[in-house]
Design a protein around this motif. Structure first.
Motif, PDB file in Angstrom:
ATOM      1  N   MET A 167       0.833  -1.191   0.000  1.00  0.00           N
ATOM      2  CA  MET A 167       0.000   0.000   0.000  1.00  0.00           C
ATOM      3  C   MET A 167       0.874   1.249   0.000  1.00  0.00           C
ATOM      4  SD  MET A 167      -3.380  -0.448   2.438  1.00  0.00           S
ATOM      5  CE  MET A 167      -2.488  -0.111   3.897  1.00  0.00           C
ATOM      6  N   THR A 168       0.353   2.256  -0.635  1.00  0.00           N
ATOM      7  CA  THR A 168       1.077   3.527  -0.665  1.00  0.00           C
ATOM      8  C   THR A 168       0.827   4.275   0.652  1.00  0.00           C
ATOM      9  OG1 THR A 168      -0.750   4.829  -1.559  1.00  0.00           O
ATOM     10  CG2 THR A 168       0.672   3.668  -3.160  1.00  0.00           C
ATOM     11  N   PRO A 169       1.670   5.236   0.980  1.00  0.00           N
ATOM     12  CA  PRO A 169       1.432   6.033   2.183  1.00  0.00           C
ATOM     13  C   PRO A 169       0.060   6.729   2.159  1.00  0.00           C
ATOM     14  CG  PRO A 169       3.667   6.384   1.408  1.00  0.00           C
ATOM     15  CD  PRO A 169       2.973   5.548   0.367  1.00  0.00           C
ATOM     16  N   LYS A 170      -0.367   7.167   0.984  1.00  0.00           N
ATOM     17  CA  LYS A 170      -1.667   7.825   0.863  1.00  0.00           C
ATOM     18  C   LYS A 170      -2.799   6.836   1.168  1.00  0.00           C
ATOM     19  CE  LYS A 170      -3.268  11.432  -2.232  1.00  0.00           C
ATOM     20  NZ  LYS A 170      -3.217  11.929  -3.606  1.00  0.00           N
ATOM     21  N   GLN A 171      -2.651   5.602   0.707  1.00  0.00           N
ATOM     22  CA  GLN A 171      -3.650   4.570   0.984  1.00  0.00           C
ATOM     23  C   GLN A 171      -3.671   4.230   2.471  1.00  0.00           C
ATOM     24  OE1 GLN A 171      -2.322   1.584  -1.804  1.00  0.00           O
ATOM     25  NE2 GLN A 171      -3.885   2.188  -3.310  1.00  0.00           N
ATOM     26  N   GLU A 220      -6.232  -5.194  -0.563  1.00  0.00           N
ATOM     27  CA  GLU A 220      -5.253  -4.818   0.464  1.00  0.00           C
ATOM     28  C   GLU A 220      -5.812  -3.730   1.389  1.00  0.00           C
ATOM     29  OE1 GLU A 220      -4.088  -2.490  -3.302  1.00  0.00           O
ATOM     30  OE2 GLU A 220      -4.814  -4.495  -2.837  1.00  0.00           O
ATOM     31  N   ILE A 221      -6.668  -2.868   0.859  1.00  0.00           N
ATOM     32  CA  ILE A 221      -7.298  -1.822   1.682  1.00  0.00           C
ATOM     33  C   ILE A 221      -8.310  -2.473   2.625  1.00  0.00           C
ATOM     34  CG2 ILE A 221      -8.745   0.255   1.641  1.00  0.00           C
ATOM     35  CD1 ILE A 221      -6.062   0.889   0.458  1.00  0.00           C
ATOM     36  N   ILE A 222      -9.126  -3.358   2.081  1.00  0.00           N
ATOM     37  CA  ILE A 222     -10.126  -4.070   2.892  1.00  0.00           C
ATOM     38  C   ILE A 222      -9.434  -4.829   4.015  1.00  0.00           C
ATOM     39  CG2 ILE A 222     -11.846  -5.919   2.870  1.00  0.00           C
ATOM     40  CD1 ILE A 222     -12.450  -5.070  -0.058  1.00  0.00           C
ATOM     41  N   ALA A 223      -8.341  -5.520   3.692  1.00  0.00           N
ATOM     42  CA  ALA A 223      -7.601  -6.285   4.704  1.00  0.00           C
ATOM     43  C   ALA A 223      -7.025  -5.362   5.779  1.00  0.00           C
ATOM     44  CB  ALA A 223      -6.486  -7.092   4.045  1.00  0.00           C
ATOM     45  N   ALA A 224      -6.500  -4.218   5.369  1.00  0.00           N
ATOM     46  CA  ALA A 224      -5.933  -3.265   6.337  1.00  0.00           C
ATOM     47  C   ALA A 224      -7.014  -2.693   7.243  1.00  0.00           C
ATOM     48  CB  ALA A 224      -5.198  -2.144   5.608  1.00  0.00           C
ATOM     49  N   VAL A 283      -6.856   4.505   5.090  1.00  0.00           N
ATOM     50  CA  VAL A 283      -7.318   3.487   6.046  1.00  0.00           C
ATOM     51  C   VAL A 283      -7.467   4.108   7.435  1.00  0.00           C
ATOM     52  CG1 VAL A 283      -6.670   1.347   7.235  1.00  0.00           C
ATOM     53  CG2 VAL A 283      -6.393   1.532   4.754  1.00  0.00           C
ATOM     54  N   GLU A 284      -6.464   4.849   7.878  1.00  0.00           N
ATOM     55  CA  GLU A 284      -6.524   5.504   9.191  1.00  0.00           C
ATOM     56  C   GLU A 284      -7.713   6.446   9.280  1.00  0.00           C
ATOM     57  OE1 GLU A 284      -2.798   7.533   9.500  1.00  0.00           O
ATOM     58  OE2 GLU A 284      -1.643   5.673   9.639  1.00  0.00           O
ATOM     59  N   GLN A 285      -7.912   7.229   8.240  1.00  0.00           N
ATOM     60  CA  GLN A 285      -8.994   8.211   8.232  1.00  0.00           C
ATOM     61  C   GLN A 285     -10.365   7.539   8.113  1.00  0.00           C
ATOM     62  OE1 GLN A 285      -8.598  11.507   8.890  1.00  0.00           O
ATOM     63  NE2 GLN A 285      -6.511  10.812   9.295  1.00  0.00           N
ATOM     64  N   TYR A 286     -10.438   6.461   7.390  1.00  0.00           N
ATOM     65  CA  TYR A 286     -11.699   5.744   7.216  1.00  0.00           C
ATOM     66  C   TYR A 286     -12.202   5.207   8.554  1.00  0.00           C
ATOM     67  CZ  TYR A 286     -15.183   2.463   5.544  1.00  0.00           C
ATOM     68  OH  TYR A 286     -16.355   1.783   5.337  1.00  0.00           O
ATOM     69  N   LEU A 287     -11.294   4.786   9.393  1.00  0.00           N
ATOM     70  CA  LEU A 287     -11.683   4.227  10.686  1.00  0.00           C
ATOM     71  C   LEU A 287     -12.289   5.273  11.620  1.00  0.00           C
ATOM     72  CD1 LEU A 287      -8.695   1.832  11.275  1.00  0.00           C
ATOM     73  CD2 LEU A 287     -11.058   1.200  10.787  1.00  0.00           C
ATOM     74  N   LEU A 288     -12.078   6.548  11.347  1.00  0.00           N
ATOM     75  CA  LEU A 288     -12.625   7.595  12.209  1.00  0.00           C
ATOM     76  C   LEU A 288     -14.137   7.664  12.143  1.00  0.00           C
ATOM     77  CD1 LEU A 288     -10.098  10.507  11.564  1.00  0.00           C
ATOM     78  CD2 LEU A 288     -10.161   8.905  13.492  1.00  0.00           C
ATOM     79  N   ASP A 289     -14.694   7.586  10.926  1.00  0.00           N
ATOM     80  CA  ASP A 289     -16.144   7.745  10.804  1.00  0.00           C
ATOM     81  C   ASP A 289     -16.780   6.812   9.770  1.00  0.00           C
ATOM     82  OD1 ASP A 289     -15.199   8.888   8.473  1.00  0.00           O
ATOM     83  OD2 ASP A 289     -15.873  10.909   8.959  1.00  0.00           O
ATOM     84  N   LEU A 290     -15.975   5.934   9.189  1.00  0.00           N
ATOM     85  CA  LEU A 290     -16.418   4.974   8.175  1.00  0.00           C
ATOM     86  C   LEU A 290     -17.051   5.672   6.963  1.00  0.00           C
ATOM     87  CD1 LEU A 290     -17.889   2.146  10.438  1.00  0.00           C
ATOM     88  CD2 LEU A 290     -15.539   2.469   9.672  1.00  0.00           C
ATOM     89  N   ASN A 291     -16.583   6.875   6.671  1.00  0.00           N
ATOM     90  CA  ASN A 291     -17.062   7.640   5.530  1.00  0.00           C
ATOM     91  C   ASN A 291     -15.919   7.688   4.511  1.00  0.00           C
ATOM     92  OD1 ASN A 291     -17.531   9.857   3.732  1.00  0.00           O
ATOM     93  ND2 ASN A 291     -19.031  10.668   5.170  1.00  0.00           N
TER      94      ASN A 291
END
Length: 179
Positions: free
Chosen positions: A1-5, A44-48, A9-17
């Motif tokens: 995964m790239t650093p942006k990806q 790989e995103i789903i797994a992370a 993932v980190e940001q998605y976990l905040l609000d699932l948006n």
């Protein structure tokens, strides 16, 4: 995964948006909706995301069993526990913990007076409690344990062909109409 990806993932976990996570991760606001949707399709995103959710669940000790137990306790909470033997509302500090943790959305207290001006005296008070949606809790329990009591999607077959037949009938009727 790239650093942006990884940031996504980190940001998605905040609000699932996914859209907002994409924006916060540095993707273009203009294409964030599409980018978020595409990122959520990558294995790989789903797994992370799944791994991070699992780690968070371990840290907080909150998992599906905890949620189900909590919902069941809230659904079973007896409103009579908020009142004394005379039917008066107990002070909040004397309520069972489950009621103090969100089952009551608000309390309204209105003082009742007799008389006017300086001679006015308080003769009582009215206390109203506003409860949270207990039916919603039961619905969530039903969805969790898959009793299908509140299934939101209904599968209907044959509508595509019915829609096509109706469309053909409308066209026939339009062509048969006098000009």
């Amino acid at each position: 995964m790239t650093p942006k990806q990884e940031r996504f993932v980190e940001q998605y976990l905040l609000d699932l948006n996914a859209t907002q996570a994409a924006i916060r991760a540095g993707y273009s606001e203009r294409t964030a909706n599409e980018q978020g949707a595409q990122l959520l399709k990558k294995p790989e995103i789903i797994a992370a995301i799944d791994a991070a959710k699992g780690e968070r669940s371990e840290r907080t000790k909150i998992d599906a069993a905890w949620v189900l137990i909590r919902l069941a306790e809230e659904a079973d909470a007896d409103i009579a526990d908020l009142y004394d033997a005379d039917g008066d509302l107990l002070p909040v500090k004397d309520w069972p913990l489950i009621w103090r943790q969100g089952l009551v959305q608000g309390i309204e207290v209105d003082a009742l007076y007799e008389g006017f001006g300086e001679s006015r005296i308080q003769v009582g008070q009215t206390k109203k409690i506003r409860l949270s949606d207990r039916v919603r809790r039961i619905e969530l329990i039903g969805k969790h344990v898959r009793v299908k009591a509140f299934e939101e999607q209904v599968s209907v077959t044959g509508l595509d062909t019915l829609a096509e037949r109706l469309e053909r009938a409308v066209k026939r009727r339009a062509s048969d109409a006098p000009l």
